[in-house]
Design a protein around this motif. Sequence first.
Motif, mmCIF file in Angstrom:
data_model
loop_
_atom_site.group_PDB
_atom_site.id
_atom_site.type_symbol
_atom_site.label_atom_id
_atom_site.label_comp_id
_atom_site.label_asym_id
_atom_site.label_seq_id
_atom_site.Cartn_x
_atom_site.Cartn_y
_atom_site.Cartn_z
ATOM 1 N N THR A 37 0.836 -1.204 0.000
ATOM 2 C CA THR A 37 0.000 0.000 0.000
ATOM 3 C C THR A 37 0.868 1.250 0.000
ATOM 4 O O THR A 37 0.639 2.200 -0.750
ATOM 5 C CB THR A 37 -0.908 0.022 1.244
ATOM 6 O OG1 THR A 37 -1.527 -1.254 1.372
ATOM 7 C CG2 THR A 37 -1.964 1.094 1.127
ATOM 8 N N GLY A 41 1.124 3.937 -2.920
ATOM 9 C CA GLY A 41 0.854 5.344 -2.620
ATOM 10 C C GLY A 41 1.959 6.239 -3.159
ATOM 11 O O GLY A 41 1.705 7.262 -3.803
ATOM 12 N N TYR A 167 -3.883 6.127 1.873
ATOM 13 C CA TYR A 167 -3.764 5.619 0.505
ATOM 14 C C TYR A 167 -4.997 5.970 -0.314
ATOM 15 O O TYR A 167 -4.883 6.384 -1.468
ATOM 16 C CB TYR A 167 -3.545 4.112 0.525
ATOM 17 C CG TYR A 167 -3.631 3.483 -0.858
ATOM 18 C CD1 TYR A 167 -2.547 3.517 -1.718
ATOM 19 C CD2 TYR A 167 -4.806 2.872 -1.290
ATOM 20 C CE1 TYR A 167 -2.623 2.964 -2.984
ATOM 21 C CE2 TYR A 167 -4.895 2.316 -2.553
ATOM 22 C CZ TYR A 167 -3.799 2.361 -3.394
ATOM 23 O OH TYR A 167 -3.894 1.815 -4.651
#
Lengths: 319, 243, 289
Positions: A37, A41, A167
């Motif tokens: 994640t 991001g 995110y």
Amino acid sequence: MKAETNLVNSVNLKTNLLYIPLVIVLLLIPLGGEYITYLTGLALLFGIAALSLNVLLGYTGLLSFGHALFFGCGAYTAGMLVKHLSITSIEILVPTSIITSVILALLVGIVCVRHTRIYFTMLTIAISQLFYALAHKLRPITGGDDGIRIYSTHVFGHEVASITEFYYYILVAFFLCLFCLRIILRSPFGLTLQAIRDSELRARFAGISIIKYRLAAFVVSGLFAGIAGSMYALFLGQISPDDVLSVMRSGEFVAMTLLGGYTSFIGPIVGSFVFTYLKAVISSAALYWYLVFGILIVSIVIFVPTGLMGEIEKRRRTG
Amino acid sequence: MDLLNTEALKKYFGEVHAVDGVSLTLRDAELLSVVGPNGSGKTTLVNLISGALKPDSGKVYFEGRDITGIPPHKRVKMGIGRSFQIPAIYENLTTLDSLLVSIFSNTNLSHVFYKTKDKFEKAKEEAINLLETLNIPLKLVGELPHGQRKLLDVAMALSLKPKLILLDEPTAGISLDERDEVMQTIVGFIRNQKIAAIIVEHDMDIVAEYSDRVIVMHEGRVLKEGGKEILDDGEVRRILIGD
Amino acid sequence: MISQIVNGLIFASILFLVATGLTIIFGILRVVNFAHGSFYLMGVFIAYSITRFSSEPALHLAAPFIAGFVAGVVGIAFERGLLKNVYGRGELFELLLTYGMIFVFMDIFRILWGSMPVSDPTITFKLGIISLGGTMIPLYNIYLILIAAVLATFLWFLLSKTKVGMVIRATSFDSEVTSAFGVNVSWVYALTFFLGCFLAGFAGGLMLPVTGAWIGLDVDMLILALVVLVVGGMGSIKGALVASILIGLIRSFGISMFPAIELAIVYLIMIVVLIVKPSGLFGGAEVES
Ligand SMILES: Nc1ncnc2c1ncn2[C@@H]1O[C@H](COP(=O)(O)OP(=O)(O)O)[C@@H](O)[C@H]1O
Ligand SMILES: [Mg+2]
């Protein structure tokens, strides 16, 4: 009769539908765990920055090696507001970053867009280095080489609790930026930029005020880089001159754009994803990342100058 | 009133007197040919009128207004279009988009947002019509053969709906048997739209066929001016053939 | 005061050598070699390896020459092997190729010489110290400035008085015409790259006893050389000389007088020159309209 016009009115729906699976994958990324994640991001934020760089490089034909200036401007605007004024709301920080980036881009742009080619490139290096040096030395304001730490951020009074939550904010910002840039670049304005890129002479004698358009492109480019930088600062919780303002960072944006393909609208995003994942994989395996990075750039320049997407689009065209 | 006047235009490049005191006038919808050997200052004259170069001295008047200090893109908006000896075209755009750039610029539509969809459709229709009239295919510019590149350059100027168009050797590099067709297309369009034109041309047959008036340049000066018959003048022939 | 001048001149000498290499390459190939700082760094590292063999002063004095030669040969290999492939594609790709090489070199240096800074001041100790108006200055520092001056004179002579220089200048003026006269332009390019990279490597070798080397110095040096290149005028050796002295002294005095912003001042000068006169102090006519 392919490629009749590049304007948005003629874009067919089919190519847009192709993106749906990609959107779904991006939505599901947090299932892959925190690290994935986090990386995604970053890739999205760098993607916005590279995309904004490409407004200049691919569409206007100007190579900036100082794009980190606007990324850093966004990051430092957010960072300094947190540090000095204890403002931690994203909904204030990001818009303020947009304003400062636009003002900075306007001022820097007025100076830069009168020049082209290597002179433009040199100017962008010099100006970004000036701010880099200042960020280093003006310790009371910028925190010097230690930079600034941001411990918490809020969205409308609610504290952002996890990387995953942030995110999704990034994802929203990413699609907003993508959407806006697509409209801008596929508009008569975007077409005019490409015309200037291909023949400044002809564009001038089509009645176009070259400087005005270049300046507009410069500001658009700075604006979106500022958004990316601002969110980057909040996402990472930490910024420093070397991380967000250095010529190395500028160079990475150029490399991402080149890698994904500066002739393609989404090329820079592809580039930023490949770049970010590759860097993570290679660095974590304790291999020589710079060597790989350097060889990658050299090979692309020599063998696939239009980058991954440029090559794919070419293959698609020629069947 | 004359459409265009130049008053003792001068442009020197160091020792070279590229344009050395040229005064000329042009009426509405008139077609003036400029002939002269290589280096006689024809391109420089076009550059001075279009604003690509600033004269050392002298004045340019357009519709009675002094435009000597006005930058090129504003002259375009006033109605002066031009083409180039070496075609200046957008290699990576399509032919249609190339014309759209001019049309958007001319109608102040080069913004991020289309004012209205039908304005866009109208611009597109206009561009396609012009492409069809001039026999330019819908293609990537980079894929056009030389003759059509020259033609596209002219088309981009024409799509601005100028009152005056300056054509710098529109047939240069085009094969002899295609030349006439190209000129017929261009001049046909110009006559039809009542556009005034200054055409720099090397091919005397073409000059003789298509111009209302001719000026002969030599070493930056106007040597002779008049109807087509001056092309048969002994001195003029000597200079042109000595080319 | 005197020590500041000497320090400034050392820095100026080194900058001059590096920037001259950059400017010669630009003047002839129209390529800004972003990897130029890497050739400088290569020079320091190679000199370091050479001086591992013995503490013999002659070897230490010869080391910069050998280092320069090696850097020059690597430069040729780079130009012939890689850069040549992108000629004619526009300066964007030439620039990016040399940019990519920065990173290739960076890790190669790390593999060969490790990540720790290196330096070796043996020769400075061996040559001793002299007194200059009451200030004690290492003799090596004087030697360094003198040898740079000698090299500057030699370069001027080579480029303006010899046949080789004439060919090089002709090529920079118009490579097509030059090749029509039977000059092998490829060789001129290779030779130019050798010369340019030799100068960078040589300068690096000279600095081993003074500052030594560390990874990251390549980019720092590149950027300062770019400043000199721009301020002096891209392609002008005379300009490189004047700009190096200017920047060298500004840095040296700046570090002691306003330590916080000495680099900022250097960049500011570069920006002002680019805005006011993009062709630099000694560049020819304005390069763009
Ligand atoms: N930008 C320039 N710089 C220097 N000399 C020029 C320039 N443009 C034209 N000239 C010189 O001016 C003279 C006239 O050139 P030009 O107008 O191009 O002639 P023509 O178009 O009639 O062949 C020539 O001698 C040419 O060399
Ligand atoms: Mg001409």
